[in-house]
Enzyme design. Structure first.
Site, mmCIF file in Angstrom:
data_model
loop_
_atom_site.group_PDB
_atom_site.id
_atom_site.type_symbol
_atom_site.label_atom_id
_atom_site.label_comp_id
_atom_site.label_asym_id
_atom_site.label_seq_id
_atom_site.Cartn_x
_atom_site.Cartn_y
_atom_site.Cartn_z
ATOM 1 N N GLU A 189 16.964 64.551 82.052
ATOM 2 C CA GLU A 189 16.988 65.902 82.630
ATOM 3 C C GLU A 189 17.926 66.052 83.825
ATOM 4 O O GLU A 189 17.493 66.352 84.950
ATOM 5 C CB GLU A 189 15.567 66.325 83.014
ATOM 6 C CG GLU A 189 14.657 66.482 81.826
ATOM 7 C CD GLU A 189 13.303 67.111 82.164
ATOM 8 O OE1 GLU A 189 12.867 67.012 83.319
ATOM 9 O OE2 GLU A 189 12.697 67.696 81.254
ATOM 10 N N GLU A 246 10.642 66.742 74.145
ATOM 11 C CA GLU A 246 9.407 66.654 74.931
ATOM 12 C C GLU A 246 8.690 67.988 74.896
ATOM 13 O O GLU A 246 9.311 69.051 74.870
ATOM 14 C CB GLU A 246 9.708 66.376 76.418
ATOM 15 C CG GLU A 246 10.175 64.995 76.769
ATOM 16 C CD GLU A 246 10.360 64.843 78.293
ATOM 17 O OE1 GLU A 246 9.616 65.476 79.062
ATOM 18 O OE2 GLU A 246 11.268 64.100 78.688
HETATM 19 C C1 GLA Z 1 10.018 66.141 82.192
HETATM 20 C C2 GLA Z 1 10.478 64.718 82.209
HETATM 21 C C3 GLA Z 1 9.414 63.732 81.923
HETATM 22 C C4 GLA Z 1 8.109 64.138 82.530
HETATM 23 C C5 GLA Z 1 7.746 65.507 82.068
HETATM 24 C C6 GLA Z 1 6.422 65.957 82.579
HETATM 25 O O1 GLA Z 1 10.297 66.809 81.055
HETATM 26 O O2 GLA Z 1 11.598 64.477 81.401
HETATM 27 O O3 GLA Z 1 9.835 62.489 82.436
HETATM 28 O O4 GLA Z 1 8.221 64.126 83.899
HETATM 29 O O5 GLA Z 1 8.707 66.403 82.545
HETATM 30 O O6 GLA Z 1 6.134 67.216 82.114
#
Ligand code: GLA
Ligand code: ZN
Length: 673
Positions: free
Chosen positions: A151, A310
């Site tokens: 991210e 995710e």
């Molecule tokens: C992000 C991150 C993960 C985690 C999630 C929690 O998407 O990439 O490592 O921290 O948030 O929601």
């Protein structure tokens, strides 16, 4: 993983962090993950401290064990590089790695995702780590793709970034005279004589805080936004090149986040082998908002399917109030992603950690540690369904939309940096108004960039096209001339690529296409509104009201009050073989739905289904057929008439034309036709 012909089904799984647990737990994890039909784990996202405990020391022993364990258990791996959080020794020894926010104060060690993208230390050690990972794990054929860093986002304002910014500008503009021109530096005696005069636009220089971050020199801040996005992208590409050197065939990507301002994903996606994105709706986001983000993500690669990298199985940890996903919602939102182009369904996280800020973030395996939970039962059921029902049938399927919405990061930055006419003007909100109308009307839509082809679309909507980049007016002109239909709105066509106003009347280079001249723009406080009547119904005019004159266009509605009562607010213009519409204000959902449906009808664009609002409908097609996705986001049971016979992938039930599909709350039907 996407585009890898060895993958035969929707991959199911997500982030797994066994390094946070004693090894005794790992075997139990394997049992539980298999029970949930997990076939892929994202590994090694935040392990830099473990892998490189000192400047000269590396230790892969634990990661080796984990890699062997998951391989023995038949799991595929989405392999991360761990460069999203640096080790403490590095911060202590090389402070240049620490990010400096726009207040000019360098950070100390802490949090994650906060490296300086122009830090020589970061580049050196990230490259060294990735080289070692690539060398060591290239032979693992269960790695289906690499996941670089995590991210990417935010911005740095340190001296290294300042130096790199000067170089970036020199390359872009060549001479200091050109820089003075594009930033309009004669204003406020800002003329620069030397590249060394350039400083980063921060709270110490051009920016200030007042209702968000504002800037006195929008051209400078705009270029800094571009530069910062490029700097982060350069970090990604640095790692990618190393991985490709060891594994030329492997897919490489990074997990992106939807509508995120700091990173111009349309530019990034060119360097990503497939789009992978993390879907975390906020409590206030409705289904249309999430659908819009999915479509933006699908548009990054011109409609190719993407990875849902995710989502939470049940609950986030960061909201002030962290509400559970109600029963059935995790499944519904997973299929929503698939309905918009996802070829994987992945989660953060597999096992809930015991300490720090994510200990209450949802997971397949909760703190209780067994399969006897609501969340486990739901994820297991979905895993089973994907494996046995959906299989690989929808993989690679495409959506063919007749309508496109133009989305552009430069425009987003520029429009929202603008001093005047109103801080209430928000680019994504404006885009959403149009998206939502199409969503409610069950029309398929693509979100496209200004580089994408227009000729495939019957209708192109460019909301708030404040910055009309060099050549884009010509592309639109040609599109309309050849028979396309174009729609734009207030606050469009004002500036060129450097945020310099195009003189000769608004909306600048779009004037002739739209057949109007906007003389002034009135900003309304949020509690005030004007109104107009369209086809006998009164609708509000809010936020901004264009005071415009017809220059070839015809009026569809005019203002009802204030000193500009009687002036046109909605117009249409026949141009060449096509037509251009203009909406000179912000109105209500009801207006957009009515107006867009009228235009769609005229263009003979048919909605995917005839169903009430709250039922989402999309279509994806591939060699296995045409898949109609129906999703019930309402709290009620809704009946949708079947217009074309098909078989529901999820239940096996056959439907003939004229039958009713009955969807209970949170139900999903995927009709293969
Ligand atoms: C992000 C991150 C993960 C985690 C999630 C929690 O998407 O990439 O490592 O921290 O948030 O929601
Ligand atoms: Zn920096």
């Amino acid at each position: 993983m996407i585009g890898n012909e060895k993958i035969k089904k929707i991959l199911y799984g997500g982030d797994y962090n066994p390094e946070q647990w004693p090894e005794e737990v790992w075997e139990e994890d394997m049992r539980l993950l298999k029970l949930a039909h997990v076939d892929i784990v994202t590994l090694n996202v935040f392990n830099w401290a473990m892998l490189q405990p000192g400047e000269e020391t590396y230790d892969f022993s634990k990661l080796d064990k984990i890699m062997d364990l998951v391989r023995q258990n038949g799991l595929k791996v989405f392999m991360a590089t761990s460069t999203g959080a640096y080790p403490a020794w590095m911060a202590r020894k090389y402070p240049d790695i620490l990010r400096t926010p726009n207040n000019g104060i360098r950070r100390k060690f802490g949090r994650r995702h906060v490296f300086c993208p122009n830090s020589p230390t970061y580049h050196k050690y990230a490259a060294a780590l990735v080289e070692k990972l690539a060398e060591r794990y290239a032979k693992y054929d269960n790695i289906v793709a690499w996941h670089i860093c995590n991210e990417y986002g935010g911005a740095c304002y340190c001296e290294n970034c300042e130096k790199a910014f000067r170089k970036w500008l020199q390359k872009k503009y060549g001479t200091i005279e050109e820089l003075n021109r594009v930033w309009n530096l004669p204003f406020w005696s800002h003329t620069m004589y030397d590249w060394e005069d350039v400083v980063v636009p921060s709270l110490l220089t051009e920016e200030f805080e007042s209702d968000g971050i504002r800037t006195t020199f929008q051209g400078i801040s705009l270029d800094y936004a571009r530069f910062n996005s490029d700097s982060l992208l350069a970090c990604y590409n640095m790692e990618k090149q190393i991985l490709k050197r060891y594994m030329p065939q492997i897919s490489v990507t990074t997990n992106i986040m939807g509508m995120i301002k700091a990173t111009d994903y349309q530019k990034w996606s060119k360097d990503m082998d497939f789009v992978a994105w993390d879907n975390y709706p906020n409590a206030e986001d409705d289904a249309a908002e999430v659908a819009m983000r999915h479509d933006l993500m699908r548009g990054l690669k011109q409609g190719k399917s993407f990875a849902l990298a995710e989502q939470t199985p049940s609950v986030n940890n960061w909201n002030p109030v962290c509400r559970l996903k109600r029963p059935g919602i995790m499944r519904l939102w997973s299929y929503q992603a698939v309905a918009h182009g996802a070829d994987t369904v992945m989660f953060f996280q597999m096992r809930r950690s015991i300490g720090a800020c994510e200990k209450f973030h949802g997971a397949f395996i909760d703190h209780v540690g067994n399969e006897d939970t609501r969340v486990f039962r739901e994820v297991k059921a979905l895993g089973e369904e994907l494996e046995n029902r959906v299989k690989g049938l929808t993989l690679g399927a495409r959506t063919h939309a007749d309508i496109a919405i133009v989305f552009d990061w430069d425009n987003w930055w520029a429009a929202e940096y603008s001093a005047g006419p109103s801080r209430l003007i928000k680019y994504c909100q404006e885009v959403k108004q149009y998206y939502k109308a199409l969503f409610s009307g069950h029309y398929l839509v693509d979100l496209i960039s200004v580089e994408d082809e227009l000729s495939d679309y019957k209708l192109v909507i460019a909301p708030l096209l404040y910055m009309c980049k060099e050549g884009y007016d010509e592309k639109l002109r040609e599109y309309v001339r050849q028979g396309g239909t174009f729609l734009s709105t207030y606050f469009s066509g004002y500036v060129e690529d450097h945020d310099l106003v195009v003189t000769g009347g608004y909306p600048g280079r779009l004037k002739d296409i739209l057949g109007i001249w906007v003389e002034e723009i009135d900003a309304l406080p949020s509690e005030e509104e004007n109104s107009f009547i369209y086809k006998g119904r009164t609708y509000p005019a809010q936020i901004a009201c264009d005071l415009m004159h017809l220059r070839g266009a015809g009026e569809l509605a005019h203002y009802e009050s204030d000193f500009y009562a009687g002036m046109p607010v909605i117009t249409e213009h026949i141009f060449g073989k096509g037509k251009a519409y203009y909406v000179g204000t912000r109105s209500s959902e009801a207006f957009y739905l009515a107006f867009i449906s009228d235009i769609a009808k005229e263009l003979q664009i048919t909605p995917v289904i005839n169903a009430p609002e709250g039922i989402e409908a999309t279509v994806r097609e591939n060699e296995n057929g045409n898949f109609l996705f129906l999703l019930n986001h309402t709290q009620d049971t809704v009946v949708v008439p079947v217009e074309q016979a098909g078989k529901d992938l999820l239940t096996g039930k056959e439907y003939s034309k004229g039958d009713d599909v009955v969807l209970n709350r949170a139900d999903v039907v995927i009709l293969q036709r």
